[in-house]
Write an enzyme that holds these catalytic residues in place. Structure first.
Site, PDB file in Angstrom:
ATOM      1  N   ASP A 294       0.879  -1.166   0.000  1.00 22.01           N
ATOM      2  CA  ASP A 294       0.000   0.000   0.000  1.00 22.01           C
ATOM      3  C   ASP A 294       0.920   1.220   0.000  1.00 22.01           C
ATOM      4  OD1 ASP A 294      -2.260   1.653   0.294  1.00 22.01           O
ATOM      5  OD2 ASP A 294      -2.054   1.637   2.471  1.00 22.01           O
TER       6      ASP A 294
ATOM      7  N   ASP B 125      -0.049   4.916   1.219  1.00 21.01           N
ATOM      8  CA  ASP B 125      -0.226   5.767   2.393  1.00 21.01           C
ATOM      9  C   ASP B 125      -0.042   4.985   3.686  1.00 21.01           C
ATOM     10  OD1 ASP B 125      -0.720   7.895   0.798  1.00 21.01           O
ATOM     11  OD2 ASP B 125      -2.877   7.959   1.103  1.00 21.01           O
TER      12      ASP B 125
END
Length: 217
Positions: free
Chosen positions: A10, A12
């Site tokens: 991922d 963020d």
């Protein structure tokens, strides 16, 4: 157990922390609508798509708007957010990330980004990490946000590996669920009290080794 062939990340909260920029942009929008949102409330928006986040914020402020106005606000929020992230540099990469990626390459593992953000490409460019990924799956390539598994299924597909051969690194509950629904291993980055379904949890990628993760699967 199938051998691990790829690590999916991922963006963020894993590679960079843009949550503060999302918060500043969403809060500005809420303020213009006559109410406020706290940092605690913003935590619940992690891993949630832009339109779903907007719906949650409007409900929080007890504001009802026509669909056209919602689209307008979502676009405006994104413009404010982009103004903030366009100032990002490689110094915004979270501690431990460059060293960990060097180990991943050394181990011969493939890499993919799995982010619901439509701005992931811009952020990777700003921090100089575009070349670290063999595949980039972002909000422009998927129809369903997390916890739907689409983003990680597409990542595995583009890498030419099976989802069961992938380890996913996530900081959000929705992301962990997405990884598990895809049939991959999920490594949580954050609090073990929050990321309860992850195979293992670390505070961040700092001081984490590839061999340490593979040995615990």
């Amino acid at each position: 157990m199938q051998p691990v062939k790829a690590f999916l990340f991922d963006l963020d909260g894993v590679i960079v922390d843009t949550a503060i920029y999302h918060y500043q942009a969403w809060r500005r929008m809420a303020n213009e609508l006559g109410f406020d949102i706290s940092e605690e409330f913003n935590e619940g928006l992690k891993g949630v798509s832009r339109m779903d986040s907007l719906e949650l914020i409007l409900a929080h402020g007890n504001v009802q708007l026509p669909e056209e106005k919602k689209q307008e606000l979502a676009t405006l929020k994104n413009q404010w957010y982009l103004e903030l992230v366009s100032r990002m540099t490689p110094t915004d990469i979270l501690p431990g990330v460059p060293a960990f990626f060097a180990q991943v390459r050394e181990a011969g593992l493939k890499t993919a980004l799995g982010s619901v953000s439509k701005n992931a490409g811009l952020i990777l460019e700003r921090i100089g990490m575009t070349g670290q990924f063999d595949a980039i799956i972002d909000g422009n390539k998927i129809a369903k946000g997390k916890p739907d598994p689409e983003v990680f299924l597409k990542g595995a597909e583009e890498l030419g590996v099976q989802p069961a051969e992938c380890v996913v690194f996530e900081d959000a509950v929705a992301g962990i669920e997405s990884a598990l629904r895809a049939g991959s291993f999920a490594v949580g980055l954050g609090s073990p009290d929050v990321l309860t379904k992850a195979s293992m949890v670390f505070p961040s990628l700092e001081n984490v080794t590839v061999s340490q993760i593979l040995a615990r699967l």
